[in-house]
Scaffold this active site. Structure first.
Site, short mmCIF file in Angstrom:
data_model
loop_
_atom_site.label_atom_id
_atom_site.label_comp_id
_atom_site.label_asym_id
_atom_site.label_seq_id
_atom_site.Cartn_x
_atom_site.Cartn_y
_atom_site.Cartn_z
CE LYS A 1 94.38 -68.13 -41.90
NZ LYS A 1 93.41 -68.42 -42.97
CD GLN B 1 100.54 -65.48 -40.88
OE1 GLN B 1 100.65 -65.97 -42.00
NE2 GLN B 1 99.93 -66.13 -39.89
NE ARG C 1 104.20 -68.78 -44.42
CZ ARG C 1 103.02 -68.87 -43.84
NH1 ARG C 1 102.05 -69.55 -44.40
NH2 ARG C 1 102.77 -68.29 -42.68
#
Length: 758
Positions: free
Chosen positions: A33, A256, A609
């Protein structure tokens, strides 16, 4: 085709090229992104000839803004420096510096950090004669912060029956009054806290339409990163700014959204299309970060949530290893198993310590992990400890700098008036503050003529203090930030006092102050910086975030941090520890589906992650709040599709492990044993006891001295003494391996056996 477009996949390319009108980029974890947002801005400047001064790009950390600006500069050159790019707080602070006078604030207003705000709240609670155990500074601060994030002023708070009723029910009926006094005192001090930077920007645009119109026509394009983390106030501001041209682009991932406790409102992203019916939506679903097994496991977790925007995250990366589940008897063994795994992976694959991260739900979990890492000489760093700018000596000098710039600043005044010691006590300070409030004037006015309000002996040192501050204030107009700061550090006596303290702590504090001066020097020496004043430096410092400060001189260390702190980061190897009920998910997040779904999103963030390998771990027992607690595996482990997970058999007790099957394994185990034996440990501990699979605790209501028992952690033992006094029954037990222990029967899970069977 433009060169920078060639590296993008089709949805990314569409997100870059379609720049006009409302747009939402739903960006899955690891989907690139930042690259899309960067190239979108570069495309506006380079291909559509949009002036960078007409573009606003908002982020949540200075680090993210800095990295994005640097990438844009590689495409379009120095023009990127003219972008209005930064955090919400820094960009809105810039607007308020220019326009704050419309609200009655000076252009050089002070920005209070959390500690400053809580200090002022403590003073108010004391002055009002309230119980500081009921009106705790942290509780009051969070209540006021939540109100501002919902755009509720103190006057609206006092007339809101629901809020006042909640306060009364919680035995805090004076909360609204404290909010009023706090807001009034901040205003009189020419100060804003972090929430005010948002609240006052919204107020400015609501009450002064000519100012809103000015910025609506200045910013032709508005872009927001991490949109799922915005609160109501932030969303209202960006909607106002984009109202004229409707060129608003938001980038985020509802999966998220993990900051509801800070006021983030997930409905902003879930309902964005409702506010913009002509919205163009582009889904960035290809993950470039993680292996297929990690991506699939993350998908299997997040699909359990009901409130979400549908998407299908996928990857073309390698399949990768299965996720490994580590089961430990205790939190200490969990730490040992994780440390042993890191040791092995690093040796076997020639990795760096910095390739590893250990993530946990709460900071208190780091203790057992840290102890195990130290025993194995594994270098590590804990993210989220005491910030450099929160250290006492740093805040002391910063308070001097702030008060020299703004003599209305009450928090800074209280901090420095008797530092170094001038014989001005707390009672004298209180008299000055009360006099200022009673006479409707500023503290500075009282300080310049203190005799009518304080005792004769206190007047002289106060007059000396005022003369010193006036001298410092005069220097600000003639010198840059470094020259002024050095003069204030020296002239105040702070440098001398620290230099004369020859203890280890004193030398460290002196070095920290020198490091602050170095930072100010670096600030003034930056070639392209237009404003090198002390005020500009103080604004920059006040908006520093935790990630911005991470400048470790030895970066090759294992990273330990909470999952909230890990947002936006990635590591080759990730260990998520403490996956137990009431810990993760947190016991405080089980009262509603919304809370539980946020906890699941937090687990999703932790999983994503990881790039190459992911380990999950839990313990069967853990010390919490001073008591040994038996634990159950987290419900989130059941959310992970079992096709992508396996139970790890590594290091289920090195001392009792079967003989290694290869020379490498032998060398590895011998190396671990050697490392452990050479570490500075006072006494070796016996191997942890592993209970049999059929272990079921017995009813211990009839437990007596002389009985043989089995404990899931300490093994077999004999009851020596029963203590029936007090509310909790206790048993003193002599364990064969662990020695004598006194256990609370309400917590200890014991199986009564006929005879010991070690």
């Amino acid at each position: 085709m433009l060169e920078y477009l060639e590296s993008l996949n089709e949805p990314q390319r569409q997100g870059v090229l379609n720049t006009d009108g409302p747009c939402m980029l739903i960006a899955g974890a690891g989907s690139g992104k930042t690259r899309v947002l960067t190239y979108r801005i570069a495309h506006l400047i380079q291909s559509k000839n949009v002036d960078p001064f007409n573009i606003m790009a908002l982020t949540f950390t200075n680090k993210a803004a800095r990295e994005m600006r640097e990438r844009i500069e590689k495409v379009v050159g120095h023009e990127a420096r003219n972008l209005w790019m930064g955090t919400f707080h820094s960009v809105f602070a810039r607007i308020l510096r220019a326009e704050g006078h419309h609200l009655g604030y000076p252009n050089d207003f002070t920005i209070y950090d959390t500690d400053d705000s809580k200090s002022l709240i403590r003073s108010i609670v004391k002055e009002q004669g309230l119980d500081d155990n009921i009106y705790k500074a942290n509780t009051v601060y969070n209540r006021i912060s939540a109100a501002k994030n919902r755009l509720i002023s103190w006057s609206e708070y006092l007339t809101n029956a629901e809020l006042m009723g909640d306060d009364a029910a919680n035995m805090r009926p004076e909360m609204g009054k404290i909010y009023k006094i706090y807001a009034t005192r901040c205003f009189k001090s020419g100060a804003m806290d972090f929430d005010d930077l948002l609240f006052n920007t919204d107020k400015l645009f609501k009450e002064h339409l000519e100012v809103l119109n000015k910025y609506q026509h200045r910013f032709h394009y508005v872009m927001v990163d991490e949109f799922q983390d915005t609160n109501l106030c932030q969303y209202f501001i960006i909607r106002k700014l984009a109202a004229v041209r409707q060129n608003i682009c938001v980038v985020g991932d509802d999966a998220q959204s993990i900051y509801a406790f800070r006021g983030a409102d997930i409905t902003n992203i879930l309902n964005f299309e409702r506010d913009y019916p002509d919205l163009k939506v582009y889904k960035l679903e290809q993950n470039y970060r993680s292996t297929q097994n990690i991506v699939n496991a993350a998908n299997s977790v997040i699909k359990r949530n009901r409130a979400q925007l549908p998407k299908n995250v996928w990857t073309q990366n390698e399949e990768g290893n299965l996720i490994e589940l580590i089961k430990a008897v205790s939190d200490n063994e969990e730490g040992r198993l994780v440390a042993s795994s890191i040791f092995e992976e690093r040796m076997q694959h020639q990795l760096k310590f910095s390739d590893f991260a250990i993530l946990y739900r709460t900071n208190s979990q780091s203790r057992a992990i840290e102890e195990s890492l130290r025993r194995m000489n594994i270098k590590y760093k804990v993210i989220g400890g005491l910030s450099f700018y929160q250290r006492k000596e740093i805040k002391d000098l910063l308070a001097y700098l702030r008060f020299s710039l703004n003599q209305q600043d009450e928090a800074s005044f209280r901090r420095i008036i008797n530092l170094p010691k001038r014989g001005i006590g707390d009672s004298t300070v209180d008299k000055i503050v009360v006099a200022a409030n009673d006479h409707g004037t500023s503290i500075w006015e009282i300080l310049q003529n203190p005799s009518p309000f304080v005792g004769g002996r206190a007047a002289a040192p106060i007059e000396d203090f005022v003369a010193m501050i006036k001298r410092f204030s005069m220097e600000l107009g003639r010198k840059d930030a470094y020259e002024a700061a050095f003069e204030i550090a020296k002239g105040s006596g702070l440098l001398r006092e620290l230099y004369e303290d020859k203890t280890v702590e004193g030398l460290s504090r002196y070095e920290n102050v020198q490091e602050l001066l170095n930072a100010i020097k670096e600030f003034t020496d930056t070639p392209d910086r237009e404003d090198r004043s002390l005020g500009a430096f103080l604004q920059e410092v006040s908006l520093v975030t935790g990630q911005d400060e991470d400048k470790d001189k030895d970066p090759d260390k294992v990273t330990l941090m909470t999952i909230h702190m890990a947002k936006g980061l990635e590591f080759k190897y990730v260990y998520i520890v403490g996956l137990e009920e009431d810990l993760f998910p947190s016991q405080m997040m089980l009262s509603s589906r919304a809370d539980l779904e946020e906890e699941r999103r937090l687990f999703y963030v932790a999983i994503t992650r990881a790039e190459k390998r992911l380990y999950l771990s839990y313990a069967l027992s853990r010390y919490r709040f001073g008591r040994l607690k038996n634990c159950e595996p987290s419900r989130f482990l059941d959310d992970v599709d079992q096709r992508f997970i396996k139970v790890s058999s590594k290091y289920a007790g090195i001392e009792s492990a079967p003989p290694p099957s290869s020379q490498y394994a032998k060398n590895l185990v011998n190396g671990i044993k050697k490392t452990i034996s050479s570490a500075p440990v006072a006494k070796a501990k016996p191997a942890a006891y592993t209970p049999p699979a059929d272990f079921i605790p017995s009813d211990t209501s009839a437990l007596q001295a002389g009985m043989k028992v089995e404990h899931p952690k300490f093994g077999f033992g004999t009851v020596v003494l029963m203590d029936m006094s007090g509310a909790d029954k206790k048993a003193k037990i002599n364990f064969n391996e662990a020695g004598e222990k006194t256990l609370l029967l309400s917590f200890a899970k014991l199986r009564i056996v006929k005879e010991a069977n070690p």
